[in-house]
Design a protein around this motif. Sequence first.
Motif, mmCIF file in Angstrom:
data_model
loop_
_atom_site.group_PDB
_atom_site.id
_atom_site.type_symbol
_atom_site.label_atom_id
_atom_site.label_comp_id
_atom_site.label_asym_id
_atom_site.label_seq_id
_atom_site.Cartn_x
_atom_site.Cartn_y
_atom_site.Cartn_z
ATOM 1 N N ALA A 477 22.148 1.514 -41.763
ATOM 2 C CA ALA A 477 22.998 0.344 -42.003
ATOM 3 C C ALA A 477 24.255 0.720 -42.781
ATOM 4 C CB ALA A 477 22.215 -0.730 -42.754
ATOM 5 N N LEU A 478 24.131 1.663 -43.715
ATOM 6 C CA LEU A 478 25.314 2.079 -44.472
ATOM 7 C C LEU A 478 26.316 2.790 -43.576
ATOM 8 C CD1 LEU A 478 23.759 3.320 -47.841
ATOM 9 C CD2 LEU A 478 24.991 1.199 -47.396
ATOM 10 N N LEU A 479 25.819 3.515 -42.575
ATOM 11 C CA LEU A 479 26.725 4.157 -41.620
ATOM 12 C C LEU A 479 27.527 3.101 -40.867
ATOM 13 C CD1 LEU A 479 27.758 6.686 -40.220
ATOM 14 C CD2 LEU A 479 25.796 6.559 -38.668
ATOM 15 N N ILE A 480 26.868 2.018 -40.470
ATOM 16 C CA ILE A 480 27.566 0.916 -39.806
ATOM 17 C C ILE A 480 28.601 0.316 -40.749
ATOM 18 C CG2 ILE A 480 27.284 -1.377 -38.775
ATOM 19 C CD1 ILE A 480 24.484 -0.543 -37.923
ATOM 20 N N LEU A 481 28.221 0.156 -42.004
ATOM 21 C CA LEU A 481 29.116 -0.443 -42.990
ATOM 22 C C LEU A 481 30.365 0.417 -43.198
ATOM 23 C CD1 LEU A 481 29.091 -2.962 -44.827
ATOM 24 C CD2 LEU A 481 28.078 -1.554 -46.615
ATOM 25 N N ILE A 482 30.184 1.726 -43.297
ATOM 26 C CA ILE A 482 31.317 2.639 -43.496
ATOM 27 C C ILE A 482 32.258 2.597 -42.291
ATOM 28 C CG2 ILE A 482 31.960 5.078 -43.714
ATOM 29 C CD1 ILE A 482 29.299 5.417 -45.312
ATOM 30 N N LEU A 483 31.691 2.580 -41.093
ATOM 31 C CA LEU A 483 32.525 2.507 -39.895
ATOM 32 C C LEU A 483 33.262 1.171 -39.813
ATOM 33 C CD1 LEU A 483 30.173 4.185 -37.254
ATOM 34 C CD2 LEU A 483 32.265 5.137 -38.247
ATOM 35 N N ALA A 484 32.607 0.102 -40.255
ATOM 36 C CA ALA A 484 33.271 -1.208 -40.263
ATOM 37 C C ALA A 484 34.456 -1.204 -41.224
ATOM 38 C CB ALA A 484 32.275 -2.303 -40.645
ATOM 39 N N TRP A 485 34.280 -0.602 -42.399
ATOM 40 C CA TRP A 485 35.396 -0.484 -43.347
ATOM 41 C C TRP A 485 36.518 0.374 -42.750
ATOM 42 C CZ3 TRP A 485 31.423 0.808 -47.665
ATOM 43 C CH2 TRP A 485 30.979 -0.386 -48.255
ATOM 44 N N SER A 486 36.142 1.435 -42.044
ATOM 45 C CA SER A 486 37.143 2.308 -41.428
ATOM 46 C C SER A 486 37.940 1.549 -40.378
ATOM 47 C CB SER A 486 36.461 3.528 -40.791
ATOM 48 O OG SER A 486 35.696 4.245 -41.739
ATOM 49 N N LEU A 487 37.257 0.742 -39.577
ATOM 50 C CA LEU A 487 37.955 -0.062 -38.573
ATOM 51 C C LEU A 487 38.882 -1.071 -39.245
ATOM 52 C CD1 LEU A 487 38.395 -0.759 -35.614
ATOM 53 C CD2 LEU A 487 36.420 -2.296 -35.738
ATOM 54 N N ALA A 488 38.470 -1.594 -40.391
ATOM 55 C CA ALA A 488 39.333 -2.518 -41.127
ATOM 56 C C ALA A 488 40.625 -1.820 -41.564
ATOM 57 C CB ALA A 488 38.596 -3.077 -42.345
ATOM 58 N N CYS A 581 30.812 -14.759 -37.580
ATOM 59 C CA CYS A 581 30.750 -14.440 -36.154
ATOM 60 C C CYS A 581 31.056 -12.981 -35.853
ATOM 61 C CB CYS A 581 31.728 -15.322 -35.379
ATOM 62 S SG CYS A 581 31.341 -17.091 -35.394
ATOM 63 N N SER A 582 31.645 -12.272 -36.787
ATOM 64 C CA SER A 582 32.137 -10.922 -36.506
ATOM 65 C C SER A 582 31.046 -9.867 -36.684
ATOM 66 C CB SER A 582 33.312 -10.596 -37.435
ATOM 67 O OG SER A 582 33.769 -9.283 -37.208
ATOM 68 N N PRO A 583 30.815 -9.053 -35.651
ATOM 69 C CA PRO A 583 29.844 -7.964 -35.808
ATOM 70 C C PRO A 583 30.349 -6.827 -36.680
ATOM 71 C CG PRO A 583 30.836 -7.913 -33.623
ATOM 72 C CD PRO A 583 31.341 -9.152 -34.287
ATOM 73 N N ILE A 584 31.636 -6.854 -37.049
ATOM 74 C CA ILE A 584 32.166 -5.796 -37.911
ATOM 75 C C ILE A 584 32.340 -6.280 -39.349
ATOM 76 C CG2 ILE A 584 33.296 -4.622 -35.992
ATOM 77 C CD1 ILE A 584 35.931 -5.842 -36.834
ATOM 78 N N SER A 585 31.728 -7.402 -39.696
ATOM 79 C CA SER A 585 31.810 -7.940 -41.051
ATOM 80 C C SER A 585 30.815 -7.240 -41.965
ATOM 81 C CB SER A 585 31.538 -9.445 -41.022
ATOM 82 O OG SER A 585 31.151 -9.912 -42.299
ATOM 83 N N ASP A 586 31.253 -6.892 -43.182
ATOM 84 C CA ASP A 586 30.356 -6.193 -44.100
ATOM 85 C C ASP A 586 29.188 -7.067 -44.544
ATOM 86 O OD1 ASP A 586 31.969 -7.850 -45.571
ATOM 87 O OD2 ASP A 586 32.602 -6.347 -47.022
ATOM 88 N N THR A 587 29.430 -8.354 -44.820
ATOM 89 C CA THR A 587 28.338 -9.212 -45.263
ATOM 90 C C THR A 587 27.348 -9.475 -44.134
ATOM 91 O OG1 THR A 587 29.786 -11.116 -44.838
ATOM 92 C CG2 THR A 587 29.596 -10.364 -47.104
ATOM 93 N N THR A 588 27.831 -9.553 -42.896
ATOM 94 C CA THR A 588 26.921 -9.699 -41.756
ATOM 95 C C THR A 588 26.055 -8.457 -41.616
ATOM 96 O OG1 THR A 588 28.579 -11.061 -40.637
ATOM 97 C CG2 THR A 588 26.807 -10.198 -39.289
ATOM 98 N N ILE A 589 26.651 -7.293 -41.802
ATOM 99 C CA ILE A 589 25.893 -6.040 -41.733
ATOM 100 C C ILE A 589 24.856 -5.975 -42.849
ATOM 101 C CG2 ILE A 589 26.094 -3.526 -41.952
ATOM 102 C CD1 ILE A 589 28.917 -3.840 -40.681
ATOM 103 N N LEU A 590 25.241 -6.347 -44.067
ATOM 104 C CA LEU A 590 24.296 -6.319 -45.189
ATOM 105 C C LEU A 590 23.143 -7.298 -44.976
ATOM 106 C CD1 LEU A 590 26.695 -6.018 -48.264
ATOM 107 C CD2 LEU A 590 25.120 -4.295 -47.398
#
Length: 655
Positions: A477-488, A581-590
């Motif tokens: 999950a942290l890997l997803i979170l880091i990639l989401a921040w990178s996309l941001a 609604c966003s799959p790249i949201s950090d709170t949704t990922i958490l």
Amino acid sequence: MRKFLFLFTVVLISINSIGQSSLKMDYPEIILDGVAVDVSITNVGENFPAIITVNNQKIELDFSGEHPSFSHKFKKGETLDIEGYKFNPPTNRVIPLWMSILPPLFAIFFALIYKEVIFSLFSGIFLGGAIIGYYDSGFLGIFTGFLRVIDTYIIDALNDSGHLSVIVFSVLIGGIVALISRNGGMKGIVNGIVKYAKNARSGQLTTYFLGLSIFFDDYANSLVVGNTMRAITDKLKISREKLAYIVDSTAAPVAAIAFVTTWIGAELGYIQNGLDKINVDSMQIDEGVYGIFLNSLAYSFYPILTLFFMFYLIWREKDFGSMLTAEKRARAGVIVNPEENDGDITELEDLEPVSNIPHRAINAILPVAIIVLGTLLGLLVTGFQSLESNLLNLNENANYQSWSDIWNDMHLLKMPADTFGQKLGSLIGVSDSYTALLWASLTSMFVAILMTLSQRIMNLQDTVETIIKGFKSMIPALLILILAWSLALVTEDMHTASFLAHLIDGRISPWLIPAFTFVLAAFVAFSTGSSWSTMALVYPLILPAAWLLCMNESMSPDIAMPIFYNVVSSVLAGSVLGDHCSPISDTTILSSLASGCNHIDHVRTQIPYALTVGTISIFAGTIPSALGLPPLMSFLLAFLVIIGVVEIFGKKSVA
């Protein structure tokens, strides 16, 4: 003599040529069509004027940096004419602004279609880097864009103290949950709560009210509630998707509208930025920022309606759409979707208690309570530290012996401090939430270790190994979170939000401004995955535009201010909707992480509910209230619509 005159002429021409050629311009690495960027001028000489002519327009230079600079919106094929010097900017580097939407759009599309988040996020980052690289270096730039994924965006995402704090906090939570699972504490909580939460409805209500109680921070809410209630909801045959929805939708909506939260400082700051632009343009609003925020809460339709919608669904034991499918599957005994979750869920459920030990709830209650109460205490401590520092900047000779001295002098900082509630809100607003979370989680882990060792449940080696296993469970999950921040960061570089903000172009009726703002903020948050960055962009942009539109319509303040409050609230509400609604949201990922739910499963089941409430918010709340219907009546209308929707479309999970 002729030779002398000839040499003299050559020297003059050379000096003049050197003077003209020495004037240089420096451009940013990334230039988008129509987006203002700073252009610095080098080798200008000592007598270069403060006001210059750029393409026949007078512009005042900014001399605060190393070189004088000015702001300019580049267009393709443009030639800059500065004080008689002509420059041909690198027009091949001017990226069409519409391309800025492609990276997040592709990432979201791939994630929803292929249900594989990591590759989807990586693809979005790569696409953004490739576009930037192509316009900078041609086809070779596509390869450099691939390398940019890791050497720029991922590294920059990690080189952020806030992001690192969230990562460390999440890892510590994983270790704590693993330890209190093995030492029997979590089992003790489950045994205690199951006495009262005897069925799916009472279990969901327990989760719901626990989410409401941790109102001060959305990160703490998601991780604590999800990890605490997962074993209980599993036992009561509640789907992981429903747990993730309850966790996610009692996090940001509550934190966004409560008076004392880690959001309040950012919200007030963003609103103040919008007010500053209004006041500069001689469209004065006399009311203070805190008063505007409090008045805007009467129009917070989406956050409040989300909480009501969720409660009514649980109370009536009804669901619809993909969530109904998930709940029917769970009632049949399949808690986790077997089609989408091969190795994609957290391993924490494998941490069964050590055999032949008593299951003491206190082993889990005390560490969890330390996280909750410790975070609150940390917010107070860091808040007072920040206030003291700010007050000493005003008067370095001041001597503060206690918190009460700082509390009494808060008004000197020109922040909301007229009442106890305003003072407390301002205090939390300037606190360091990341530091508070880290202090609380580290203390909680230390206490959990002491309790485990003192009761001789495990030895030190087994305790440490359990904690490390909890750390490892967080890595996917942290890997997803880091990639989401990178996309941001990609969307920030490419000004995706600016592209979406261009939707404002054109004249809109004042009563439609709040609804338009809500939709705009939702689109920006959905595309960027961040409600905070959405507020940072939209507040300064939309508040002056909304107020100017009302003034142009010759509205009296009594009519204009309710619309303005509605707009203020719509930015916040739309940000939360887009975030949900966003799959790249950090709170949704958490929320997916804490609930042990496949991330795409969570997004897929939450979107229909979020869009349902969002639609009702617009047509039963935002628009009627902008037309003059009292907010209370708008809420009553929206409540009735929600009840009707649930009764008509909702079905029991078990017939």
